[in-house]
Design a protein around this motif. Structure first.
Motif, PDB file in Angstrom:
ATOM      1  N   LYS A   1      -9.187  -4.887  -0.740  1.00 23.40           N
ATOM      2  CA  LYS A   1      -8.103  -5.024   0.238  1.00 23.40           C
ATOM      3  C   LYS A   1      -8.170  -3.829   1.166  1.00 23.40           C
ATOM      4  CE  LYS A   1      -4.279  -6.930   1.871  1.00 23.40           C
ATOM      5  NZ  LYS A   1      -4.211  -8.317   2.379  1.00 23.40           N
TER       6      LYS A   1
ATOM      7  N   TYR B   1      -6.865  -1.866   4.942  1.00 23.06           N
ATOM      8  CA  TYR B   1      -5.869  -1.727   6.000  1.00 23.06           C
ATOM      9  C   TYR B   1      -6.502  -0.946   7.137  1.00 23.06           C
ATOM     10  CZ  TYR B   1      -2.573  -3.079   2.357  1.00 23.06           C
ATOM     11  OH  TYR B   1      -1.921  -3.754   1.359  1.00 23.06           O
TER      12      TYR B   1
ATOM     13  N   ALA C   1      -7.596   0.006   0.306  1.00 28.27           N
ATOM     14  CA  ALA C   1      -6.548   0.171  -0.698  1.00 28.27           C
ATOM     15  C   ALA C   1      -7.091  -0.200  -2.069  1.00 28.27           C
ATOM     16  CB  ALA C   1      -5.332  -0.693  -0.361  1.00 28.27           C
TER      17      ALA C   1
ATOM     18  N   GLY D   1      -3.684   2.893  -4.762  1.00 31.21           N
ATOM     19  CA  GLY D   1      -3.873   1.446  -4.666  1.00 31.21           C
ATOM     20  C   GLY D   1      -3.074   0.661  -5.688  1.00 31.21           C
TER      21      GLY D   1
ATOM     22  N   SER E   1       0.196  -0.080  -5.982  1.00 31.05           N
ATOM     23  CA  SER E   1       1.169  -1.058  -5.478  1.00 31.05           C
ATOM     24  C   SER E   1       0.474  -2.254  -4.824  1.00 31.05           C
ATOM     25  CB  SER E   1       2.123  -0.385  -4.481  1.00 31.05           C
ATOM     26  OG  SER E   1       2.965   0.531  -5.156  1.00 31.05           O
ATOM     27  N   THR E   2      -0.636  -2.002  -4.140  1.00 34.26           N
ATOM     28  CA  THR E   2      -1.419  -3.111  -3.571  1.00 34.26           C
ATOM     29  C   THR E   2      -1.917  -4.021  -4.681  1.00 34.26           C
ATOM     30  OG1 THR E   2      -2.115  -1.724  -1.711  1.00 34.26           O
ATOM     31  CG2 THR E   2      -3.412  -3.707  -2.151  1.00 34.26           C
TER      32      THR E   2
ATOM     33  N   ASN F   1       0.955  -6.120  -5.977  1.00 31.04           N
ATOM     34  CA  ASN F   1       1.299  -7.209  -5.061  1.00 31.04           C
ATOM     35  C   ASN F   1       0.328  -8.382  -5.181  1.00 31.04           C
ATOM     36  OD1 ASN F   1       3.532  -5.890  -4.039  1.00 31.04           O
ATOM     37  ND2 ASN F   1       2.435  -5.001  -2.304  1.00 31.04           N
TER      38      ASN F   1
ATOM     39  N   ASP G   1       0.687 -10.908  -2.258  1.00 34.35           N
ATOM     40  CA  ASP G   1      -0.312 -10.595  -1.235  1.00 34.35           C
ATOM     41  C   ASP G   1      -1.636 -11.187  -1.692  1.00 34.35           C
ATOM     42  OD1 ASP G   1      -1.453  -9.583   1.030  1.00 34.35           O
ATOM     43  OD2 ASP G   1      -1.209  -7.465   0.504  1.00 34.35           O
TER      44      ASP G   1
END
Length: 221
Positions: free
Chosen positions: A9, A11, A20, A43, A45-46, A49, A55
């Motif tokens: 992932k 950003y 992330a 990373g 929290s990513t 999700n 996510d």
């Protein structure tokens, strides 16, 4: 139960591409209690999700009970979040105008469960966290630890298989934090799969398996 294959992932920050998560692989069996520990920005929290179907990754595959989550519709993902996964957050996320019992009841209302069944499940969930005497209190009438226990009751009222706990003790003192972790250990002993995200080494020790995360990658276990 959970399998991540080469999950990435990214950003974009200005002209820079930031990972992330980078080629993350993970397997979690049913009934495990896994702690994922790492500093802010690692990373975690990513990852949470994506595990919670909030996510989607840019690359890689996420299998939940052997189903490729990426191929599911938004409605199906919402159904999974509401039935298979229970969420516990650092900030409790209780609705301030509702009583404890009304907060716990919300997920069941979204599922269209009738009044009698809702009431039975809510009472059972609140009893399991030891707060039956606080069901008519609003969040501002509860301590932080009590609010988090009500949030746990809300997470388990739909009888999910998986509990995702994102820094569940982050806003609590050590005594309340221990009480919350004892509740999670008890849920795990009852068969729930627990995935705990934390930056606190002492809290991570409650997990039966500890995975360290740095810069979007897992360190070797």
């Amino acid at each position: 139960m959970i399998e991540l294959k080469n999950i990435s992932k990214t950003y974009t920050l200005g002209n820079e591409k930031i990972y992330a998560l980078k080629d993350v692989n993970l397997k979690i069996d049913a009934g495990e209690f896994v702690s994922i520990i790492g500093p802010s920005g690692s990373g975690k929290s990513t990852l949470m999700n994506i595990l919670g179907c909030l996510d989607v990754p840019d690359d890689g595959e996420y299998y939940l009970d052997n189903i490729n989550v990426a191929k599911l519709s938004d409605d199906k993902l919402a159904e999974i979040r509401n039935s298979k996964i229970g969420f516990i957050f650092q900030n409790f996320n209780l609705l301030p105008k509702l009583t404890a019992i009304e907060n716990v009841e919300l997920p069941l209302m979204y599922r269209g469960i009738n009044n009698k069944q809702r009431h039975e499940r809510v009472i059972k969930a609140v009893e399991s966290v030891g707060l039956i005497d606080r069901i008519n209190h609003r969040p501002n009438e509860l301590s932080g630890g009590q609010q988090q226990r009500i949030a746990i009751a809300r997470a388990i009222v739909g009888e999910p298989d998986i509990i995702l706990a994102d820094e569940p003790t982050g806003n609590l003192d050590s005594k309340a934090g221990k009480e919350i972790m004892d509740v999670l250990v008890n849920l795990n002993e009852m068969g729930k799969t627990i995935v705990l995200i934390t930056h606190d080494l002492s809290i991570s020790q409650y997990g039966r398996r500890i995975i360290k995360m740095v810069d979007g990658k897992f360190l070797p276990e």
